[in-house]
Structure formats: structure tokens, C-alpha cells
Design a protein around this motif. Structure first.
Motif, PDB file in Angstrom:
ATOM      1  N   GLY A 139      29.194  55.045  48.035  1.00 33.87           N
ATOM      2  CA  GLY A 139      28.705  55.456  46.847  1.00 33.87           C
ATOM      3  C   GLY A 139      28.496  55.988  45.333  1.00 33.87           C
ATOM      4  N   ARG A 232      24.099  46.790  51.521  1.00 33.85           N
ATOM      5  CA  ARG A 232      25.646  47.054  51.257  1.00 33.85           C
ATOM      6  C   ARG A 232      26.549  46.220  50.944  1.00 33.85           C
ATOM      7  NH1 ARG A 232      25.741  53.242  51.547  1.00 33.85           N
ATOM      8  NH2 ARG A 232      24.183  53.882  53.107  1.00 33.85           N
TER       9      ARG A 232
ATOM     10  N   THR B 336      30.710  63.060  45.402  1.00 36.17           N
ATOM     11  CA  THR B 336      30.455  62.018  46.119  1.00 36.17           C
ATOM     12  C   THR B 336      29.604  62.513  47.568  1.00 36.17           C
ATOM     13  OG1 THR B 336      30.838  60.488  45.241  1.00 36.17           O
ATOM     14  CG2 THR B 336      28.988  60.183  46.070  1.00 36.17           C
ATOM     15  N   LYS B 340      25.826  64.260  48.533  1.00 37.33           N
ATOM     16  CA  LYS B 340      25.231  63.695  50.025  1.00 37.33           C
ATOM     17  C   LYS B 340      25.224  65.139  51.290  1.00 37.33           C
ATOM     18  CE  LYS B 340      26.221  58.802  49.503  1.00 37.33           C
ATOM     19  NZ  LYS B 340      26.938  58.325  49.847  1.00 37.33           N
TER      20      LYS B 340
END
Lengths: 340, 344
Positions: A139, A232, B336, B340
Motif C-alpha cells: 500500500g 491486489r 505507511t 495502517k
């Protein structure tokens, strides 16, 4: 402003509606393309000759291959800044493999070519795989991932080649894939490869689950997630495909120059993005077709060949390219307003 | 609907407390990790290569770091409003060339008044930077297009102009007062650049924390719509931020020009990537709204240390771009991952 256009479009005459529909699906590009072509022709009549048209198409075909690669990632709402340097790395790596197996064309040439192309595809797919895993599974922002990959690939390309072009490629490569060669007596190899890639991309994007889910990922990532698609994996595959197609472009470029070039790639990112976006591939993802990339690639090539013939300074051409990019983004926005 | 809002009311404080706790943890981790890493790096380097601890080398690191700190704090401002500036390195090149060329032109007109020539030259450089920043800001804010694309375009425009004006040849012949006396001036044995950077950083820190402009930047970055609805002139502040960023980059370009002694179109080629790396290492979020200038300065110092270490250990300069690439991906990856976890 958007309201005005909206009202006009719904209450205008049939011709107006048709024109608006045309602009909404193809953008203003085909029209600009025709005007540009004729405009350069007025300035420099040589521009309109058949030989020059062929030249433009050949130049465009390299660009269209790279812009198609970029499109796969743009469709997912992503971005690939590393495309240019991946071309450099692939060019250098495959050239070095070919030269080491068959220096100056002495030795098993067919083996050298196969190994070289295989290396190119593997290096390309690896770079794309790393990009894709970082973006899809971890991500991380695609800009940053590919910016980092740009640094890594640039470093690799200059390190393994020592910063110098790789010479001594087998002539067979240049004679089968280079610019001077022809297939079946009429088709220029880069144009042929470009057409094959375009047809395959068209098929993949329109008739496979993967292709359709790329569009969905770009236009509505949440829906793709909820819809139970292996999103994904598809997202990652878009990056792998992008770099692999870029690797094919790199082989073509290597065959054209006859050397493995560690520094060709730098400017190609901007060109590939300019071509794709100017053609009508949206930066917001989910929008863009193969035909858009063809128009965009032709536009950039007409511009650069035209400016060369008009003897415009190469540095100034870079400035013009920058304005084309900003202008293309602006038109992209305008097109969206017309459609609303 | 009603149930939902009640649920939210019940849940919110818990969630908030949790996220505040992990935010504190995160800040501690970021604050604690980076200096610790730097100290370890310094000790290890000092043991491997005694040259590292010589004052000449340490001053060198500090000087290189201050150029980077300056430009990275400009990048930080744009990142905080949720933007991105790829043209920052090209602005350095354009400023360098503009400053040098205008000084050369002016010195022919006013051969005796060096100070006037220098200040006009510096103004020209800053003006060139401001022009690029205004273009970036206007296109981003008014047309609401992706800042990546816009600044990629202006990157090409600015570096193309810089190359066109010089044809790729360095521009010499600036007044000695600028290149020798100012460029190599030292106060208490420290280059003047270090003092200037410190002053600028304090100014930016004050701006980010104690002015309306700074507060609005964070507001726009965390939620542009909310800021707009609350009456913030978002368009104006976005243009202002891009202009401020480019002006800081222009200042860096002028200082680098004084240091190098010539106007060069190739100056600052690596600064775009390094500025983003420094900002990201310093904990600036790419999603906007988060970032502090003092941490960015630490990030820049860290990057300068790593570069210096690689130079001393004779790592090939080509390999260094690989290391910086990996560092960027890792830093953002960690950020990141942490954000999260906070969300959960």
C-alpha cells in the motif's frame, strides 16, 4: 462554466451534439493533430513528404510502445516514474548478455539473441514486480515507490555498464529489429512490434477479467475490493506488464542505436506520460483506450519531428514538451467537464 | 441513523485516546530512532574511518546538510498541503543560471557598484523561482489537476529554459564579492550558509506553528473540503505555498551558485529526489497534513551523513543513487505500515 457547457450540449443542434460526443470520447487531439501536421507542412514543405510521414510513424511507434506500458499503470490510478530508467537498465543488461555470448557477432548468435531478449524480459518483469508488490501489497504511494525505483535502476544501469554505452552487439539484432530493416518487404520492425503490442493490449484490456478489473480498480477501487476480485494481484500485474512492455521497447531502442545505452531512458518517462495523457488516458484512472495512446504518441512525434525540421533548439523543445504536458492535463480536465 | 451517531459518540473517545497514544508512540519512535541511528552511524564511521571526525569533514557534512535542509523544508510545505513538487531541482538550476546571467549583464552596465549588481542578480533569481512556483500553484489550485503532472511539466520547462539560456555551458564571471567573499565566507570558522539556513529554518518553524498561513497549510492538507467550508481561501493558500516552496528552492539555488562560483544548468539534479527523501525520513506524510520542519532538518542531516559515509568509504557515486532509492521506499513503507496500524 461546467453548467454552461452542460446546457449547450443537451439543447444544441445535432451537429453540435455529435461534435461534443466526438470530443468527449476522443478529446481534441485528432483535430489538433491534423492542424499541427498541416501547419508544419506550411512552414516546411518537406514535412508533408511520404518519407517524412514514414519517419514520424517509426518514431511514434517506439513512443507508443512505452506509452502503452504507462497506460496499464495509469488505468489503475497509479503511475510509473521508473519506466525510463527501466528502459536503460534493460538495454544495458541485455546488451551485455548478448555481447558476452557473441562478441561482435562471433559465436552462437541465435543463442545470444534469445538470451538477450530473455534477460530483457526478466529484468523488466522483476523491476515491475518490485514496484507492484510495494504498491499493491504494502500500500505504498506509487509515486514514491517508482521514484525510489528510478534511483535504484539508474544506479544499476550506470554501475553495470560503468556509465559507457555497450558496443559490439551482433549485427543480426540490428538487421532484424533495427530501423533500417523491413519485414515482408514493407513493414518496419518497430512499427510491426508496436502493432502486435497494441492488438494484444486491446485484447487483454477488453476481453479478459484482468483487463476489466484494471479499469474497475482505477474508477472505483472500493468496488474492486468489495467485488471479490483478486485486486491486489491484478494491481501488481499491471506494474509487471508495464515494465515488461517497457522492456520490449528497450530491445527495440537497443536495436535501433546498436548499443546498450545507460542514459537513454531519462527523458522517456516524461514522453511516455505526455503521450498517454495527451492522448486521453485519464490520470484519475479507469479511463483510456489503446487508440488514445496511438493519437498521443503521434502528437508528440509530429511535434518533435516538426520542431527538428523547423530547427528549433533541442533545449527549447524540452520547454515546449513541458507546456504540452501541462496543457494535456488541462484538456483532460476540460474533457471531463464536457462529459458531465 | 440515530443508532449510528450514538455508536459513534460512544466509540469516538476510545478511538481518539487510542490513536493519540499510538501517535505519541509513533512520535517517540520517530524522534528516538533517527538521532539514535545517527549517533550509531557517527560512532561506527569514526572507528572505521578516523578522517570522519576531523573538523573539516564535519563542517563539510554540516554545509551539505544545510543546502538539503533548506530545500527539503520547501518540499515539506508543499507535502503538508497534500501536494508534491517535482520541479524543485529544476528551479535550483533555473535560479542559478538566471542569477549568473543577470549579474553578468548588469556588471557591464554598473561596473563599480557590486552590491547593486549582486542584489539585483539575487532578486532576478528569486523572481525566476517565484514564477515557476506561481505557475505550479495556479495550475494545481485553479484547474484541480494532479500536482505530480503539473510539476513534472514545469520540471521540463524550467530545466529546458536553464539549458537553453546557457546551452549547457557553465556561466562564469560573477563578481568576486559574490562568489569568493560571500560564497566562502566563514563566521567563527563555520560557513555562512549554515547560519543562513538556521535562520531560515527558524523562520519557517515560526511560520508553520505561529501564523495563520501555517495553520491553514495543515488544515488544507488534512481536509481540503473542511478547510474550504470553514472559510479558508484554499486557492490562495495553495498558490502561496507552491510559491513559497519555489522561493526557498530559489534561495538554495543562489547559495549553491555562490558556493560553486558559476551558474550551472546541471545544478540541483539530485536535489528533487533527496529533498523528498529527507522530508519523508523526517516523518512528513505524503497524504498531507503531517510534518514538522525540525524533523525534516534531522532527516536532511541523516541523509547528508549517509552520503558522506559512502564517500569516505569510497562507495561509487552511481551506487549512491541506489541507496537513496532504497531509503526512500523504506522510509515511506515504514510510515505507511505505521499509519495502517494506527487506523486499526
Amino acid at each position: 462554466m461546467s453548467d454552461q457547457v452542460n446546457v449547450d450540449a443537451s439543447s444544441g443542434s445535432g451537429f453540435y451534439k455529435m461534435m461534443m460526443g466526438f470530443f468527449a470520447s476522443y478529446g481534441f487531439l485528432p483535430v489538433i493533430l491534423v492542424f499541427l501536421y498541416l501547419g508544419f507542412g506550411l512552414v516546411e514543405p518537406v514535412f508533408l513528404t511520404g518519407a517524412n510521414a514514414q519517419n514520424i510513424i517509426e518514431q511514434a511507434s517506439y513512443l507508443i510502445v512505452l506509452a502503452t506500458a504507462q497506460m496499464f499503470v495509469l488505468l489503475t490510478r497509479g503511475f510509473d516514474l521508473s519506466l525510463g530508467v527501466v528502459v536503460s537498465v534493460v538495454s544495458v543488461a541485455s546488451a551485455m548478455v548478448m555481447v558476452s555470448i557473441a562478441p561482435e557477432g562471433e559465436g552462437p548468435v541465435i543463442l545470444a539473441l534469445t538470451a538477450g531478449i530473455f534477460t530483457a524480459l526478466v529484468v523488466g518483469a522483476t523491476a515491475g514486480g518490485i514496484n507492484g508488490i510495494c504498491v499493491a501489497y504494502f500500500g505504498i504511494n506509487p509515486f514514491v515507490v517508482t521514484l525510489g525505483m528510478q534511483g535504484i535502476a539508474f544506479g544499476l544501469a550506470t554501475t553495470i555498464s560503468g556509465g559507457f554505452p555497450v558496443f559490439g552487439l551482433p549485427d543480426t539484432l540490428i538487421n532484424t529489429l533495427g530501423q533500417g530493416a523491413t519485414w515482408f518487404g514493407f513493414l518496419s520492425p518497430p512499427v510491426g512490434v508496436c502493432i502486435i503490442i497494441l492488438l494484444l493490449s486491446h485484447f487483454v484490456l477488453n476481453y479478459t477479467v484482468f483487463g476489466r478489473s484494471i479499469y474497475l480498480l482505477g474508477s472505483n477501487p472500493r468496488a474492486a475490493e468489495v467485488g471479490g476480485l483478486p485486486w491486489r494481484r491484478h494491481n501488481m500485474m499491471a506494474y509487471v506488464l508495464c515494465s515488461t512492455i517497457a522492456a520490449i521497447g528497450a530491445i527495440l531502442i537497443t536495436a535501433r542505436t546498436g548499443t546498450g545505452e545507460p542514459s537513454t531512458g531519462g527523458g522517456l518517462v516524461l514522453l511516455s506520460i505526455a503521450a498517454a495523457v495527451a492522448g486521453g488516458v485519464s490520470l484519475r484512472g479507469g479511463e483510456g483506450r489503446v487508440i488514445h495512446v496511438v493519437f498521443g504518441g503521434l502528437l508528440v512525434s509530429v511535434l518533435s519531428v516538426g520542431m527538428n525540421l523547423a530547427r528549433i533548439d533541442s533545449f527549447l523543445q524540452q520547454v515546449v514538451l513541458g507546456f504540452v504536458v501541462v496543457g494535456a492535463v488541462f484538456l483532460d480536465r476540460l474533457r471531463l467537464r464536457i462529459r458531465l | 441513523m440515530r443508532g449510528n451517531t450514538i455508536m459513534e459518540k460512544i466509540l469516538t473517545p476510545i478511538h481518539k485516546a487510542e490513536s493519540r497514544q499510538s501517535a505519541v508512540m509513533r512520535r517517540l519512535m520517530v524522534l528516538g530512532l533517527l538521532p539514535l541511528l545517527m549517533i550509531v552511524l557517527c560512532i561506527v564511521l569514526g572507528m572505521i574511518e578516523p578522517k570522519f571526525l576531523r573538523s573539516a569533514n564535519l563542517i563539510n557534512v554540516l554545509r551539505n546538510a544545510s543546502f538539503l535542509m533548506l530545500i527539503a523544508s520547501g518540499q515539506m510545505m508543499v507535502l503538508i498541503i497534500g501536494g508534491f513538487d517535482l520541479s524543485i531541482g529544476a528551479v535550483v538550476a533555473l535560479t542559478s543560471v538566471t542569477t549568473a546571467l543577470s549579474m553578468n549583464a548588469l556588471i557591464a552596465i554598473f561596473p563599480d557598484s557590486y552590491l547593486l549588481v549582486i542584489s539585483l542578480g539575487v532578486l532576478a533569481g528569486l523572481g525566476a523561482g517565484a514564477a515557476v512556483g506561481l505557475l505550479n500553484g495556479f495550475v494545481v489550485a485553479l484547474m484541480k489537476v494532479s500536482p505530480f503532472m503539473v510539476t513534472l511539466g514545469t520540471l521540463s520547462i524550467a530545466s529546458g529554459l536553464a539549458l537553453y539560456m546557457t546551452q549547457g555551458v557553465p556561466v562564469y564571471g560573477m563578481p568576486d564579492l559574490f562568489t569568493r567573499d560571500f560564497g566562502r565566507m566563514r563566521i567563527f570558522n563555520l560557513p555562512v550558509v549554515i547560519y543562513l539556513t538556521a535562520a531560515m529554518l527558524i523562520l519557517i518553524w515560526w511560520m508553520m506553528n505561529h501564523t495563520k498561513f501555517g495553520k491553514y497549510m495543515y488544515a488544507i492538507g488534512s481536509n481540503e473540503h473542511a478547510a474550504r467550508v470553514s472559510g479558508v481561501k484554499v486557492t490562495f493558500y495553495i498558490v502561496a505555498t507552491y510559491t513559497a516552496c519555489s522561493m526557498v528552492a530559489a534561495l538554495t539555488g543562489i547559495l549553491l551558485t555562490a558556493r560553486v562560483g558559476s551558474g550551472e544548468a546541471g545544478l540541483g539534479a539530485t536535489l528533487m529526489m533527496e529533498s523528498i527523501a529527507a522530508a519523508v525520513i523526517g516523518g512528513v506524510s505524503l497524504r498531507g497534513g503531517v510534518g514538522r520542519v525540525e524533523m525534516v532538518a534531522l532527516g536532511a542531516l541523516f541523509l547528508a551523513l549517509v552520503t558522506n559515509a559512502m564517500n569516505l568509504l569510497r562507495v561509487d557515486s552511481k551506487l549512491q543513487t541506489i541507496v537513496i532509492g532504497v531509503v526512500i521506499i523504506l522510509a515511506v513503507g515504514i510510515e505507511t505500515y505505521q499509519s495502517k496500524r494506527v487506523k486499526r
